[in-house]
Design an enzyme around this catalytic site. Structure first.
Site, PDB file in Angstrom:
ATOM      1  N   PRO A   1      21.423  35.025 -27.505  1.00 52.37           N
ATOM      2  CG  PRO A   1      22.813  33.592 -28.684  1.00 52.37           C
ATOM      3  CD  PRO A   1      21.417  33.721 -28.159  1.00 52.37           C
ATOM      4  CD  GLU A   2      20.359  41.247 -25.954  1.00 50.68           C
ATOM      5  OE1 GLU A   2      20.653  42.423 -26.232  1.00 50.68           O
ATOM      6  OE2 GLU A   2      19.707  40.933 -24.957  1.00 50.68           O
TER       7      GLU A   2
END
Ligand SMILES: [Zn+2]
Length: 315
Positions: A2-3
């Protein structure tokens, strides 16, 4: 992994639901997923109310009324799933004295509504807890927050609220790309005199916090900068374009609900919208949306990197 947009999307979803909730209990199924002594969990988490849900880089900060905060890093495969238990008003014909025989307790005790984010897997839509569940928070109204993590690189830790900003996980973290400190001159100062590839510099969290592989590729394409170019080779105009592109791709993704999840999960769909409109990421072999040239996949600093060879020239 996840960014920033994925973490921001789940943060904003939880920020609407958690503040005001009081934690009734914590069940730690894997000790390393929540590093805090049992006594601290009992004293500082159980019984505490949630006062705020914040974010710094890819780390979520859940502030508690006990004066402590829970820091959450989803790493590669972490996900958070909030399931509303809810003390819903009893529906006509469902007397509270009737014995519980429903196989799905959530449909009996609440609306079962979910908000989920992080690494997309079927766990977001399936029955929980499951074999990837590491920590379960139960709230006084019956709602639950599940921390699932298949590969167990993610972590939660308990920190005194007054010491959060000084915690070692934030020490080397650069500016927030969506914050007021992220100015063109900041990016310039970080790139000047650096020979490393521009993409490698963007992935370095000490320059800009929260950028990962997806948004580095997307921003470089939008700015028409080849990812292998040395940081110091960028002109002022290119740095200005790149600065604007970083803000735009992150903002667009947050608006689309991130790349890898929907904020409201149901059994019909668990994929986010952003990748459907990605400029280059995972589009090798497909035509560039700007010029029609076939998107190529190369390596930059060991990372798979997507470019349009026409829009992003090396020289
Ligand atoms: Zn192109």
């Amino acid at each position: 992994m996840p960014e920033l947009p994925e973490v921001e999307t789940i943060r904003s979803g939880l920020a609407e639901l958690l503040p005001g909730q009081r934690i009734a209990g914590v069940e730690v199924l894997l000790n390393k997923s929540l590093s805090a002594p049992e006594s601290h969990i009992t004293t500082h988490i159980a019984g505490a109310g949630v006062t705020d849900v914040r974010r710094r880089g890819k780390i979520m900060i859940v502030d508690l009324s006990s004066g402590y905060s829970l820091l959450v890093h989803l790493k590669m495969t972490g996900q958070l799933v909030f399931e509303a238990g809810g003390q819903q008003p009893a529906k006509p014909g469902t007397g509270t004295n009737e014995p519980h025989s429903c196989p799905n307790p959530t449909s009996e005790t609440g609306d079962g509504r979910r908000v989920a984010g992080g690494h997309p897997t079927q766990s977001m839509a399936g029955d929980l807890p499951d074999k990837t569940t590491r920590v379960i928070f139960t709230f006084q109204d019956g709602s639950k927050l599940f921390f699932n993590d298949q590969r167990t690189f993610g972590w939660m830790k308990l920190v005194e609220r007054s010491k959060v900003e000084r915690d070692k996980c934030f020490m080397a973290m650069g500016v927030e790309p969506l914050g007021s400190q992220f100015e063109v001159c900041h990016l310039k100062s970080r790139l000047k005199h650096r020979k490393a590839a521009i993409k490698t510099l963007l992935l370095d969290q000490s320059h800009v916090a929260g950028l990962g592989n997806i948004y580095a590729d997307e921003a470089l394409h939008l700015a028409q900068v080849h990812p292998s170019r040395e940081g110091q080779s960028l002109s002022d105009e290119e740095i200005e374009r790149l600065h604007a592109a970083i803000i735009k791709v992150l903002g667009d993704s947050i608006q689309a609900g991130g790349t890898s999840f929907t904020s409201y999960v149901n059994a019909n769909g668990i994929t986010g919208d952003y990748l459907h409109n990605a400029r280059v990421y995972r589009r090798q072999g497909e035509p560039c949306r700007a010029c029609g040239t076939t998107i190529d996949k190369i390596k930059v600093g060991q990372r798979g990197t997507h470019i349009c060879p026409n829009c992003q020239k090396l020289t």
